[in-house]
Design a protein around this motif. Structure first.
Motif, mmCIF file in Angstrom:
data_model
loop_
_atom_site.group_PDB
_atom_site.id
_atom_site.type_symbol
_atom_site.label_atom_id
_atom_site.label_comp_id
_atom_site.label_asym_id
_atom_site.label_seq_id
_atom_site.Cartn_x
_atom_site.Cartn_y
_atom_site.Cartn_z
ATOM 1 N N VAL A 49 2.868 76.073 17.270
ATOM 2 C CA VAL A 49 2.247 76.982 18.193
ATOM 3 C C VAL A 49 0.980 77.728 17.686
ATOM 4 O O VAL A 49 -0.108 77.564 18.421
ATOM 5 N N LYS A 50 1.183 78.134 16.443
ATOM 6 C CA LYS A 50 0.048 79.041 15.838
ATOM 7 C C LYS A 50 -1.000 78.165 15.455
ATOM 8 O O LYS A 50 -2.240 78.251 15.735
ATOM 9 N N ILE A 51 -0.619 76.773 14.941
ATOM 10 C CA ILE A 51 -1.776 75.979 14.464
ATOM 11 C C ILE A 51 -2.530 75.385 15.680
ATOM 12 O O ILE A 51 -3.666 75.262 15.716
ATOM 13 N N VAL A 52 -1.732 74.960 16.620
ATOM 14 C CA VAL A 52 -2.646 74.468 17.761
ATOM 15 C C VAL A 52 -3.676 75.521 18.482
ATOM 16 O O VAL A 52 -4.696 75.166 18.961
ATOM 17 N N THR A 53 -3.038 76.559 18.616
ATOM 18 C CA THR A 53 -3.882 77.758 19.053
ATOM 19 C C THR A 53 -5.089 77.930 18.256
ATOM 20 O O THR A 53 -6.116 78.189 18.808
ATOM 21 N N PHE A 54 -4.860 78.051 16.956
ATOM 22 C CA PHE A 54 -5.904 78.241 16.034
ATOM 23 C C PHE A 54 -6.907 77.128 16.221
ATOM 24 O O PHE A 54 -8.231 77.585 15.958
ATOM 25 N N ALA A 55 -6.471 75.662 16.225
ATOM 26 C CA ALA A 55 -7.330 74.647 16.712
ATOM 27 C C ALA A 55 -8.156 74.716 17.810
ATOM 28 O O ALA A 55 -9.536 74.604 17.763
ATOM 29 N N VAL A 56 -7.537 75.271 18.944
ATOM 30 C CA VAL A 56 -8.282 75.201 20.273
ATOM 31 C C VAL A 56 -9.287 76.153 20.184
ATOM 32 O O VAL A 56 -10.489 76.244 20.578
ATOM 33 N N SER A 57 -9.037 77.688 19.498
ATOM 34 C CA SER A 57 -9.948 78.358 19.319
ATOM 35 C C SER A 57 -11.177 78.028 18.521
ATOM 36 O O SER A 57 -12.380 78.242 18.723
ATOM 37 N N ALA A 58 -10.658 77.329 17.572
ATOM 38 C CA ALA A 58 -11.774 76.536 16.747
ATOM 39 C C ALA A 58 -12.890 75.430 17.367
ATOM 40 O O ALA A 58 -13.948 75.543 17.080
ATOM 41 N N PHE A 59 -11.916 75.008 18.417
ATOM 42 C CA PHE A 59 -12.888 74.230 19.022
ATOM 43 C C PHE A 59 -14.404 74.714 19.920
ATOM 44 O O PHE A 59 -15.164 74.241 19.714
ATOM 45 N N PHE A 60 -13.892 75.800 20.361
ATOM 46 C CA PHE A 60 -14.847 76.635 21.240
ATOM 47 C C PHE A 60 -15.888 77.191 20.130
ATOM 48 O O PHE A 60 -17.156 77.024 20.551
ATOM 49 N N MET A 61 -15.618 77.643 19.023
ATOM 50 C CA MET A 61 -16.327 78.009 18.077
ATOM 51 C C MET A 61 -17.496 77.019 17.594
ATOM 52 O O MET A 61 -18.713 77.196 17.414
ATOM 53 N N GLY A 62 -16.967 75.828 17.357
ATOM 54 C CA GLY A 62 -17.567 74.624 16.865
ATOM 55 C C GLY A 62 -18.712 74.182 17.947
ATOM 56 O O GLY A 62 -19.708 73.818 17.823
ATOM 57 N N ALA A 63 -17.918 74.278 19.100
ATOM 58 C CA ALA A 63 -18.747 73.611 20.263
ATOM 59 C C ALA A 63 -20.029 74.638 20.514
ATOM 60 O O ALA A 63 -21.207 74.348 20.804
ATOM 61 N N VAL A 64 -20.153 76.084 20.356
ATOM 62 C CA VAL A 64 -20.959 76.853 20.669
ATOM 63 C C VAL A 64 -21.980 76.832 19.400
ATOM 64 O O VAL A 64 -23.256 77.011 19.315
ATOM 65 N N GLY A 65 -21.221 76.399 18.343
ATOM 66 C CA GLY A 65 -22.086 76.250 16.984
ATOM 67 C C GLY A 65 -23.302 75.257 17.297
ATOM 68 O O GLY A 65 -24.490 75.346 16.989
ATOM 69 N N ALA A 66 -22.693 74.063 17.870
ATOM 70 C CA ALA A 66 -23.577 72.764 18.212
ATOM 71 C C ALA A 66 -24.791 73.246 19.098
ATOM 72 O O ALA A 66 -25.817 72.703 18.828
ATOM 73 N N ILE A 67 -24.281 73.963 19.891
ATOM 74 C CA ILE A 67 -25.404 74.344 20.695
ATOM 75 C C ILE A 67 -26.345 75.250 20.494
ATOM 76 O O ILE A 67 -27.723 75.216 20.513
ATOM 77 N N TRP A 68 -25.800 76.214 19.761
ATOM 78 C CA TRP A 68 -26.960 77.348 18.970
ATOM 79 C C TRP A 68 -27.687 76.762 17.984
ATOM 80 O O TRP A 68 -28.720 76.962 17.800
ATOM 81 N N ALA A 69 -27.310 75.561 17.242
ATOM 82 C CA ALA A 69 -28.062 74.995 16.170
ATOM 83 C C ALA A 69 -29.388 74.490 17.073
ATOM 84 O O ALA A 69 -30.457 74.515 16.390
ATOM 85 N N THR A 70 -29.399 74.151 18.229
ATOM 86 C CA THR A 70 -30.808 73.418 18.756
ATOM 87 C C THR A 70 -31.644 74.506 18.972
ATOM 88 O O THR A 70 -32.663 74.359 19.298
ATOM 89 N N LYS A 71 -31.144 75.745 19.047
ATOM 90 C CA LYS A 71 -31.936 76.971 19.326
ATOM 91 C C LYS A 71 -32.760 77.295 17.870
ATOM 92 O O LYS A 71 -33.727 77.925 17.960
ATOM 93 N N LEU A 72 -31.900 76.920 16.810
ATOM 94 C CA LEU A 72 -32.402 77.467 15.675
ATOM 95 C C LEU A 72 -33.582 76.635 14.917
ATOM 96 O O LEU A 72 -34.382 77.110 14.318
ATOM 97 N N HIS A 73 -33.656 75.293 15.328
ATOM 98 C CA HIS A 73 -34.545 74.414 14.733
ATOM 99 C C HIS A 73 -34.428 74.212 13.542
ATOM 100 O O HIS A 73 -34.532 72.817 13.196
#
Lengths: 239, 289, 346
Positions: C222-246
């Motif tokens: 349960v802990k690992i899956v929750t940790f990974a799900v929360s990481a998914f969102f962090m990674g996804a917004v990281g990818a969006i944010w990158a395009t703003k950084l140039h």
């Protein structure tokens, strides 16, 4: 038939043996008591059986299969459930949800949410807490928290129930009720392994008793044999 | 070849001494007061800048500044615990909750101290020259200030160890580290002991700062890097073990010098690598029980 | 003007969090009214680029970014009580994924891949480390960010012979909508995560991990899956944010401030309910914007962290359950009913 067997069960903390070379066996359907002075290793033995840690060395078998070394949730799903000396309910969850966790996650085969819910309601009724099902467990009195723990453990369809000082901190009326509860659990066909300090209770409900002292088994027998054993009396008076 | 190995060892021991002081300080704060102080490294920075101010402003001998800076930082630490951390301790239901809260509070302190320092001292790298004359030891060349630093760190480490082992206060501290509840019953004024430990911890960082400033340039945002190193050393030595931190500091200093000689950019990566592997394999550290 | 508009939009986001908290609390009254208001508020946020100044959606993108980071951090660290300091690692992995893929692939692809990469990293890290308790876990996750940063800096310099890399840019409006899309996805995920059997197990771990394990909950999974799900969102917004950084390099992508600031926001807002971290994130992003622009006039733009530090210490001392705790206390006083009951903080 032996439901639970331990062979040479040992556990060291640092250099100190908390439990040392203990052999034991619990027969299906009986109420088996575990007593001993403070620090005798009783709760440690429970922790070893329920998988909080693994014995080293030693083997614990449940229904003939080795369970020592498995993680706690697996041991629970095999059919060994327990309560805790320091009453561990999920304080912010309603009583019913506490029990529901047992029926949802702890049973050997799993069950649907509707079934699990039904079972939780039934067991809450069994321990006499139907009226308090929506109250957060942390808001219940000590005796009722203990009942929630028992219901939660039973909800896992446990065949072996380990009770760690069920009667501690209860008043005489509550103790009598708790003894009656133990008898009723037994009638459901559940084998009981209980740690107890209240002598009257343990002598009254147990078929057999094992005595631990400094992590070692010093006696085993019927309540009568234990009550008259010189070795046991020495340990208790020598304290 | 021999000289270069000796070079590495001498410089490693010197950096190790600084790390050892820092880590002992952190170990006191965490091991006894249960505060994992991430603002710890800020006090090495503060120590360095105060030395600069006293040395260039008033012409004081940098080693003598210890007598002024030490007590100031000690008192700051003592008061910080008496106000902030003891309030958190009172409001926390368990040690774990307290550890989490105090860790976050020290993040707050880190931001505050660092930014105030930037406000006062700017963000340029500063330095001064003191005892910079070269010294030769068996063919290896180092500088006098480094040798003095190494000597002082070892002396302080030993003195503190003896203090803990022998003095009455030292015994109270060790008792509090093992079992605060019982120590309280035994008549130890637990709040006072915890605050003292926190003060002593910061004092170590302050001393490290004074010594560091004699040998290297320093800047206002360098604190966190030192905190991280101190955390690594403390984990290496075993959380809460004072001798472990002392020895761990020297080990990390030498490892750092070795990687530094071969591949300077990988020094920090090497630290983290050791650290992460250690956490996984032996989280109790080399001296942990 | 931009503050007014973005503040209103932030309140709309807080509302959507509150709405889901209400749904989870099985509050049935005013169902139609609240759902109607939800649609209205979402429409208000979604049309911001139409009626707002050109800067408004840019600022709002930053606000939503921090909301997502704070909420997804709380998703794991709130109920379990494990203090993860790895947010910057997952965020950075997302950023670097976009740096490699943007330009060759459309945004939805690299956003998903960025999230997935972080998800997988979190599964590995979780499996290795979630047996470390308390402070060790915090130290380890923090070390992880630094290890990745330094190794990557070394690879950039010595293997590929670069310092960093340019990221194919995406226009601000598109970035805004992707960010908003991830937010909606996060809210839906949070809802189902909480309502499901899985959410019940997660809460039981937060309340008493040992008891949960002995009741048959597979706590590690349960802990690992929750940790990974929360990481998914962090990674996804990281990818969006990158395009703003140039332009990104390891120092930009794995900046530990991306770990600290969301934690600060969540603590300040309160972690017991979903809308807590949203309030915290919106408040601090707006404050940061205001402080940096004001202080920049005096050449002190970076000093906002000083104020953050003071607020953090004060919040820990005086608001142990964050803004949510204060609001709960006030509403209970207002209703004058029942004993004061607060959500436990972790």
């Amino acid at each position: 038939m032996q439901i639970l067997e331990g062979e040479g069960v040992t556990k060291y903390f640092g250099g100190l043996a908390a439990v040392s070379k203990v052999d034991f066996s619990v027969t299906k359907g009986e109420v088996f008591g575990l007593i001993g002075p403070n620090g005798a290793g009783k709760t440690t033995l429970f922790n070893l059986i329920s998988g909080a840690f693994a014995p080293k060395p030693g083997v614990i078998k449940f229904r003939g299969e080795k369970i020592s070394g498995l993680s706690p949730h697996k041991i629970c799903r095999r059919g060994v459930a327990r309560t805790f000396q320091d009453v561990r309910v999920f304080a912010n969850m309603p009583a019913l949800q506490n029990v529901l966790l047992g029926s949802l996650f702890g049973t050997p085969t799993g069950m649907s949410e509707a079934e699990a819910n039904k079972r939780a309601i039934e067991l809450l009724d069994f321990v006499g807490l139907s009226a308090m099902k929506d109250i957060p467990a942390g808001g219940l009195t000590l005796v009722n928290q203990k009942r929630v723990e028992v219901a939660r453990a039973l909800a896992t369809r446990a065949e072996l129930l380990m009770l760690d000082e069920l009667m501690a901190g209860l008043n005489p009326t509550e103790t009598a009720e708790a003894m009656e509860l133990v008898t009723r659990i037994r009638k459901r066909g559940v084998t009981i392994f209980m740690i107890e300090h209240v002598m009257k209770a343990i002598m009254g409900v147990c078929d057999r008793i094992m005595v631990l002292h400094h992590g070692e088994k010093i006696a085993e027998g019927t309540p009568k044999e234990i009550a008259t054993s010189k070795k046991v009396i020495e340990v208790y008076l020598g304290e | 070849m021999f000289a270069s190995i000796l070079d590495i060892i001498i410089d490693g021991l010197f950096m190790g001494g600084i790390y050892a002081l820092l880590a002992m300080g952190l170990s006191l704060q965490y091991g006894v007061a249960r505060v994992l102080n991430v603002s710890h490294g800020e006090f090495i920075m503060v120590g360095a800048f105060l030395t600069l101010a006293l040395h260039t402003g008033l012409g004081m001998n940098p080693i003598l500044t210890l007598v002024i800076i030490g007590p100031i930082i000690f008192i700051v630490g003592y008061l910080l615990h008496r106000t902030l951390f003891s309030a958190l301790l009172k409001s926390s239901p368990s040690t774990e909750v307290f550890e989490g809260k105090s860790l976050l509070a020290t993040f707050g302190l880190l931001f505050i101290i660092q930014n105030v320092a930037v406000l006062i001292w700017g963000s340029a790298t500063r330095s001064y020259s003191y005892l910079a004359s070269p010294v030769e030891i068996a063919g290896a060349i180092t500088s006098l200030n480094r040798m003095v630093t190494l000597g002082i760190t070892i002396a302080i480490g030993l003195a503190f160890y003896i203090f803990l082992a022998r003095s009455r206060m030292g015994k109270a501290i060790r008792a509090a580290a093992q079992d605060p509840a019982t120590a309280g019953i035994m008549g130890v004024n637990i709040n006072n002991v915890l605050a003292l430990c926190f003060g002593f911890g910061l004092l170590m960082a302050g001393i490290a700062g004074v010594l560091y400033s004699m040998c290297f340039g320093f800047y206002t945002t360098m604190g966190l890097g030192f905190t991280i190193i101190a955390i690594i050393v403390v984990v290496l030595g075993g959380l809460g073990s004072i001798p472990g931190s002392f020895i761990g500091g020297f080990i990390l200093g030498i490892v750092g010098q070795i990687t530094n000689t071969f591949e300077a950019e990988l020094t920090l990566a090497a630290y983290y690598f050791i650290f992460i592997v250690l956490l996984l394999v032996r989280p109790k550290g080399i001296m942990g029980k | 003007m931009q503050y007014l508009l973005t503040s209103i939009c932030s309140l709309c986001m807080v509302y959507s969090g509150w709405f889901i908290d209400r749904l989870l609390g099985k509050e049935k009254r005013g169902k139609w009214l609240t759902s109607g208001v939800l649609l209205l508020t979402l429409a208000l946020v979604a049309t911001l680029p139409v009626y707002g100044t050109s800067y408004a959606p840019i600022l709002m993108t930053t606000i939503i970014l921090y909301i997502i980071l704070a909420v997804s951090w709380t998703m794991f660290s709130g109920p379990t009580g494990y203090m993860s300091l790895a947010t910057a690692a997952f965020f950075g992995v997302g950023i670097y994924t976009a740096a490699f893929m943007a330009g060759d692939f459309p945004p939805p692809v690299f956003i998903l891949v960025g999230g997935a990469a972080s998800f997988i990293l979190a599964l590995g890290v979780g499996a290795l480390t979630l047996r470390l308790r308390g402070i060790y876990f915090a130290i380890f996750t923090f070390g992880l960010v630094e290890l990745i940063r330094h190794v990557l800096a070394f690879i950039e310099l010595h293997v590929t012979g670069t310092r960093g890399r340019f990221v194919f840019g995406v226009d601000n409006e598109t970035i805004f909508y992707y960010m908003l899309g991830v937010f909606v996805l996060l809210m839906i995920t949070a809802y189902f995560l909480n309502r499901s059997k899985f959410g019940l197990a997660l809460r039981s771990i937060g309340e008493y991990e040992a008891a949960a394990a002995h009741t048959g909950v597979n706590v590690t999974m349960v802990k690992i899956v929750t940790f990974a799900v929360s990481a998914f969102f962090m990674g996804a917004v990281g990818a969006i944010w990158a395009t703003k950084l140039h332009y990104v390099d390891p120092g930009i992508a794995f900046n530990p401030l991306f770990t600290f600031i969301p934690v600060l926001m969540a603590i300040f807002g309160g972690m017991g309910l979903l809308y807590g971290p949203i309030i915290g994130a919106a408040f601090f992003t707006l404050l940061k914007e205001f402080l940096t622009t004001t202080l920049a006039k005096y050449g002190l733009g970076e000093l906002y962290m000083l104020f953050f530090g003071v607020i953090l210490v004060a919040a820990i001392l005086f608001m142990p359950n964050g803004v949510v705790g204060v609001i709960q206390r006030l509403t209970q006083k207002w209703r004058k009913g029942g004993p004061v009951e607060e959500h436990a903080d972790t």
